[in-house]
Design a protein around this motif. Structure first.
Motif, PDB file in Angstrom:
ATOM      1  N   TYR A 241     -55.072   9.802  54.506  1.00  0.00           N
ATOM      2  CA  TYR A 241     -55.012  11.022  53.703  1.00  0.00           C
ATOM      3  C   TYR A 241     -55.846  10.841  52.437  1.00  0.00           C
ATOM      4  CZ  TYR A 241     -51.677   8.498  50.740  1.00  0.00           C
ATOM      5  OH  TYR A 241     -51.101   7.587  49.901  1.00  0.00           O
ATOM      6  N   ARG A 242     -56.077  11.948  51.752  1.00  0.00           N
ATOM      7  CA  ARG A 242     -56.814  11.903  50.486  1.00  0.00           C
ATOM      8  C   ARG A 242     -55.867  12.267  49.345  1.00  0.00           C
ATOM      9  NH1 ARG A 242     -60.691  14.499  53.835  1.00  0.00           N
ATOM     10  NH2 ARG A 242     -62.596  13.260  54.138  1.00  0.00           N
ATOM     11  N   ASP A 243     -55.569  11.307  48.509  1.00  0.00           N
ATOM     12  CA  ASP A 243     -54.749  11.482  47.306  1.00  0.00           C
ATOM     13  C   ASP A 243     -53.310  11.882  47.608  1.00  0.00           C
ATOM     14  OD1 ASP A 243     -56.957  10.844  45.725  1.00  0.00           O
ATOM     15  OD2 ASP A 243     -57.611  12.939  45.661  1.00  0.00           O
ATOM     16  N   SER A 244     -53.106  12.905  48.426  1.00  0.00           N
ATOM     17  CA  SER A 244     -51.756  13.353  48.768  1.00  0.00           C
ATOM     18  C   SER A 244     -51.620  13.449  50.281  1.00  0.00           C
ATOM     19  CB  SER A 244     -51.458  14.711  48.132  1.00  0.00           C
ATOM     20  OG  SER A 244     -50.247  15.248  48.637  1.00  0.00           O
ATOM     21  N   ILE A 245     -50.426  13.155  50.763  1.00  0.00           N
ATOM     22  CA  ILE A 245     -50.213  13.190  52.212  1.00  0.00           C
ATOM     23  C   ILE A 245     -50.373  14.598  52.771  1.00  0.00           C
ATOM     24  CG2 ILE A 245     -47.724  13.621  52.251  1.00  0.00           C
ATOM     25  CD1 ILE A 245     -47.550  11.406  54.401  1.00  0.00           C
ATOM     26  N   ASP A 246     -50.256  15.617  51.893  1.00  0.00           N
ATOM     27  CA  ASP A 246     -50.487  16.988  52.334  1.00  0.00           C
ATOM     28  C   ASP A 246     -51.940  17.219  52.714  1.00  0.00           C
ATOM     29  OD1 ASP A 246     -47.885  18.085  52.097  1.00  0.00           O
ATOM     30  OD2 ASP A 246     -48.100  18.065  49.917  1.00  0.00           O
ATOM     31  N   ASP A 247     -52.830  16.371  52.183  1.00  0.00           N
ATOM     32  CA  ASP A 247     -54.251  16.452  52.540  1.00  0.00           C
ATOM     33  C   ASP A 247     -54.563  15.373  53.569  1.00  0.00           C
ATOM     34  OD1 ASP A 247     -56.904  17.108  52.674  1.00  0.00           O
ATOM     35  OD2 ASP A 247     -57.437  16.243  50.715  1.00  0.00           O
TER      36      ASP A 247
END
Length: 429
Positions: A241-247
Motif C-alpha cells: 500500500y501507499r502511506d495508508s492501507i486504504d490506498d
C-alpha cells in the motif's frame, strides 16, 4: 356353512388372522421405511426397492389396497368366529367370540406385527412388495373405485391425496440427520459436514483478519525496510500500500519476489510491476458465496470492504477451509491462542479484542454471535455504556469480570467458573 366342520372353521379363522397380520405389518412397514435409504438402494439397482418405491409413489392406492384386504379378512374372521361361538356355546357364544376375536386380532394381527414392522421395515416391506404389487393389479378396479370416493372427499377439503412428493430436507433437518448418524460418521466428519451447512450463515466479516492485524508493507518506505519485511514475512502473499492501507496497491507473491531476486532485478519498481490485482468483497458476503467466487475468479485472497468501500479486513481461502475443518496451518500454538490464558484457579483471561466465534470454537463456549464480533463489543452492547471501573456481569450464563479498561475499550476480561459469582445479572465493585 353348516356342512363345514368346526375344525375346518378354526383352520380358516387361523389363516384369516395370519392374513390380517400380514396386511397390518405391510402397512406399517411400507410407511415406516427410510425413504432416503430406499432411494439409495434404488440407485444401486435393488429390485425390491424399486417395487416398494413404485407402491409408495401412489400412497393412496397402496393404503386403499391394504385396508381393503385387511377389512375383508377381519370381517370374514368375525363371521366365522361368530359361527364357531354359536356352535360351541349357543347364543352366549356370540359375546364370547366377539371378545376372544378382539383380543386375538389386537395382539396377534395388530400390535405385534405392526411393532415388528416398525422395528424392521425393510424386512417386512421388501418381501411384502412381491404380493402387494400383483395384488394391486388384480384388484385395481375395486381400489380405483374406493380411491375415487376418498379422493373426492379429500378434494373437498382441498387436500391433494397424491402429495407433493417433496422429501427434501431443510438445513436444520439435515443437521439432525448428521448428528443422529452416531458412530456411522466420525465426530470430526460430523463437525465438518455441519460446518459446511453453516457456511451460508457465516459472512466474510465473521472470519476476516481485522484491518489492524493485516500484514502489509508501505511501498513508500525505504527499500531496505521493504526488503527486511519481505524477508521476515510469514505469508506467501503480502499486501502493498501507499502511506495508508486504504490506498492498497495489490498483493505480491513471495515467489515472484524470489524470481526477481534470482534475476538480479529485485527493485521497488520491478516489485510494483509484479503485484497482483486486488479482489474486493463486501463484509456481508456469505462464505459459501465467497468460496464460489474464489473458484470462479481463481482467487485465494480478498480484501473485505464495508458499505462505504473502506477496507475492514482480509479473508483468504484458507480461512474458509479452516471454518469447515478447523485450524490446520495458521494456528501455531498447540493449546490455546495468544488471546486466551488459562489461570491456575480455573478462570480464563481473555483479550477484549478476541473474536467471539473463535472463542466459542476454541473453548467450546456458547457466547452469542448474532451481534458484535468481539468480546469487547459484546460486553459494551450488554452494558450500553463504557464502564469507568471494573464491573462483573453475567452474560449468556457466563460470569465475566472486566479486568482492564483503557482507551475507551475493554482490554482484558476474566471469565470465571460458575461458583465465582452470585446469580444476579450485574454487580459493580
Amino acid at each position: 356353512m353348516d356342512d363345514i366342520s368346526t375344525g375346518t372353521l378354526f383352520i380358516v379363522l387361523f389363516v384369516l388372522i395370519l392374513l390380517s397380520a400380514y396386511f397390518s405389518s405391510s402397512e406399517t412397514g411400507m410407511m415406516s421405511i427410510n425413504r432416503y435409504r430406499l432411494k439409495h438402494l434404488q440407485n444401486e439397482g435393488n429390485r425390491a426397492a424399486n417395487r416398494v418405491q413404485k407402491l409408495l409413489d401412489r400412497p393412496d392406492r397402496l393404503i386403499g389396497l391394504i385396508l381393503i384386504g385387511n377389512n375383508l379378512v377381519n370381517i370374514a374372521a368375525s363371521s366365522i368366529a361368530t359361527i364357531i361361538g354359536m356352535r360351541l356355546y349357543g347364543d352366549v357364544g356370540i359375546a364370547i367370540a366377539t371378545f376372544s376375536l378382539t383380543m386375538v386380532v389386537l395382539v396377534f394381527a395388530e400390535v405385534t406385527p405392526k411393532t415388528l414392522a416398525a422395528l424392521y421395515p425393510e424386512k417386512i416391506a421388501f418381501p411384502s412388495s412381491f404380493i402387494l404389487l400383483p395384488l394391486l393389479t388384480v384388484l385395481y378396479p375395486f381400489v380405483y373405485f374406493v380411491n375415487g370416493i376418498t379422493n373426492g372427499i379429500l378434494a373437498l377439503l382441498r387436500i391433494n391425496p397424491i402429495g407433493s412428493g417433496d422429501d427434501a430436507l431443510s438445513r436444520e433437518e439435515l443437521r439432525t440427520v448428521v448428528y443422529e448418524a452416531g458412530s456411522m460418521i466420525p465426530k470430526k466428519h460430523q463437525d465438518m459436514l455441519v460446518s459446511i451447512l453453516d457456511l451460508e450463515n457465516v459472512t466474510a466479516e465473521d472470519i476476516m483478519v481485522p484491518r489492524a492485524d493485516i500484514v502489509a508493507i508501505d511501498i513508500n518506505d525505504e527499500w531496505k525496510v521493504i526488503q527486511k519485511q519481505l524477508t521476515l514475512a510469514q505469508h506467501t502473499r503480502v499486501l502493498l500500500y501507499r502511506d495508508s492501507i486504504d490506498d492498497a496497491v495489490g498483493f505480491v507473491h513471495l515467489r515472484d519476489a524470489l524470481r526477481l531476486l534470482a534475476k538480479d532485478q529485485f527493485t521497488k519498481s520491478s516489485l510494483l510491476r509484479a503485484v497482483r490485482e486486488i479482489y474486493f468483497t463486501p463484509e456481508s458476503t456469505p462464505l459459501h458465496t465467497l468460496m464460489y467466487r474464489f473458484q470462479i475468479e481463481k482467487e485465494r485472497i480478498a480484501l473485505v470492504v464495508d458499505e462505504y468501500g473502506d477496507i475492514q479486513g482480509l479473508v483468504t481461502l484458507e480461512d474458509i477451509l479452516e471454518e469447515i475443518i478447523g485450524d490446520f496451518t495458521t494456528s501455531m500454538v498447540p493449546d490455546h491462542s495468544k488471546e486466551v490464558h488459562i489461570q491456575q484457579d480455573g478462570s480464563v483471561l481473555v483479550d477484549g479484542s478476541a473474536n467471539i466465534r473463535d472463542l466459542n470454537k476454541e473453548m467450546d463456549w456458547k457466547l452469542p454471535i448474532e451481534g458484535p464480533k468481539t468480546l469487547n463489543g459484546l460486553i459494551l452492547e450488554y452494558l450500553e455504556e463504557i464502564p469507568e471501573h471494573k464491573v462483573s456481569v453475567r452474560l449468556a450464563g457466563y460470569p465475566i469480570e472486566i479486568v482492564d479498561i483503557s482507551e475507551n475499550m475493554i482490554k482484558t476480561v476474566r471469565i470465571l467458573p460458575e461458583y465465582y459469582l452470585p446469580a444476579h445479572d450485574i454487580s459493580q465493585e
